[in-house]
Design an enzyme around this catalytic site. Structure first.
Site: not given
Length: 436
Positions: A145, A238, A266
């Site tokens: 994702y 990523d 994050k």
């Protein structure tokens, strides 16, 4: 455990917000709950809902709370920053200070741009790679994702799998034509595509955590590094989840492999909304105003998020050895004892982990290595697991295809309690299997 207030808020939310939530996995639909719990506050390793129930938290806001919720030094920094203003639309000293920390700690970053989310970071990194290589096609992997931008929302795991589908409607076919999606871990297919097509970049979660945690093989990532370089494509890691979690320098440090570009999020916002993409200066210098690759955002480098991120990263740098050894030990302890419980109760399950993350797949396979393997998991057994934990005050991710996150603030007492409740869940699962 009463949840009347959460139910009331959810019913009202459904009148004004599609599905009652602003991110699909929050709806708790896949675990067959009448309503999700509505969070009210959090501190350390714990979270409280609107009914004042307290939960030991293994979601950790999907990763950023590596130091636990609301550390005092982060809170103090944010309070200090907000007194000066919440947004200026102008550069600030704080942006420079955070950028310096990212350059110092992340191996591939020579220059970096801040964004407001991980989705924006990956979208911008892809655009930059296309401009640098003057090519259009990209390679991504099933189950990885990279946010919800059109070109990357194909077989992308995470919330889509939780909802029972792999792709999103509303994406033009013309956009998808330039996205080549391959099975994770299959080097031969990657090489075949690189040999026959002009590829701008390969984007990959070096440690996939959006189809559940996949224990990546260093050899696969090393092959991606070598093959991308050989055929003139850029390699993008990523690290929105793995960055600063598996090691201070992320998966790049953990595996000793340096990509051309990486994306972050994050933790670098300390729980506040932020993202970043960075890499070699030669590539990053193509971004406006130096070059003609456009990236902009009024809230990029927001002073509140930047200060929270700066305080968080500074702590991780100063206490590097203690934080990462502690979290690794906690992860190893839980994983070891969960494996023993799986064997003891003969549960068709496997646990996979990397420092500070783990997933229990309710599957009879010996190992989960890709999306197809992950989809073999038994959602009904996971539902029993999730609800048993929730009813005993432990908050696990409400999806079979997400990771459990461990924070520095989880204590040995917390871990012991977790194992006792997981044992209760396995007893219920054993009974359910016997009944069938």
């Amino acid at each position: 455990m009463k949840q009347e207030n959460s139910k009331k808020h959810f019913q009202e939310a459904c009148q004004y917000i599609p599905g009652g939530v602003n991110s699909p996995v929050r709806a708790f639909q896949s675990v067959h709950r009448e309503a999700p719990i509505f969070a009210k506050k959090a501190k350390g390793a714990y979270l409280w809902d609107e009914d004042e129930n307290r939960y030991l938290d293994y979601i950790c806001s999907w990763g950023p709370m590596i130091l636990g919720h609301n550390p005092e030094f982060v809170l103090q920094g944010v309070q200090e920053a907000i007194l000066s203003g919440s947004s200026f639309g102008l550069p600030t000293k704080g942006e420079v200070e955070l950028a310096k920390l990212l350059v110092q700690t992340v191996p591939c970053i020579e220059k970096v741009r801040l964004t407001t989310s991980g989705t924006e970071a990956t979208m911008s990194a892809i655009r930059l790679a296309r401009a640098y290589t003057k090519r259009n096609k990209i390679i991504k992997f099933e189950g990885c994702y990279h946010g919800h931008s059109d070109a990357l929302l194909v077989k992308s795991g995470s919330g889509l799998l939780t909802q029972g589908f792999q792709d999103s409607n509303g994406i033009p076919h013309s956009v998808l034509e330039d996205t080549i999606t391959l099975p994770f871990g299959d080097v031969e297919q990657v090489t075949a595509v690189l040999q026959n097509q002009k590829i701008a970049c390969i984007i990959v979660e070096p440690i996939p955590a959006n189809m559940g945690v996949i224990e990546s093989q260093k050899e696969f990532l090393q092959s991606l590094r070598e093959e991308s370089r050989k055929y003139g494509a850029l390699l993008i890691f990523d690290e929105v989840i793995s960055g600063f979690r598996v090691a201070l320098g992320g998966a790049q440090e953990y595996f000793g492999i340096t990509p051309d570009l990486c994306t972050l999020g994050k933790i670098i916002g300390g729980g506040y909304p932020v993202g970043a993409f960075g890499g070699k200066a030669e590539i990053m210098n193509l971004i406006a105003p130096l070059g003609q690759v456009y990236h902009a955002g009024t809230l990029s480098g927001n002073p509140i998020s930047v200060r929270a991120g700066y305080e968080t990263l500074s702590y991780l740098i100063q206490h590097r050895a203690e934080v990462y050894s502690s979290i690794t030990e906690k992860t190893d302890f839980l994983v070891k004892h969960i494996k023993q419980l799986i064997q003891q109760y003969k549960i068709p399950a496997i646990i996979q982990s990397i420092p500070s993350l783990f997933t229990i797949f309710f599957s009879s396979k010996e190992k989960i290595t890709n999306l197809e393997d992950a989809l073999s998991s038994n959602a009904d057994l996971f539902t029993i697991y999730f609800n048993t934990l929730l009813e005993h005050g432990i908050l696990a991710p409400p999806s079979q295809f997400e990771a459990h996150f461990i924070s520095y603030k989880h204590s040995q007492e917390d871990l012991n309690k977790t194992l006792k409740v997981i044992e209760l869940a396995f007893q219920k699962i054993q009974e359910a299997i016997a009944y069938v």
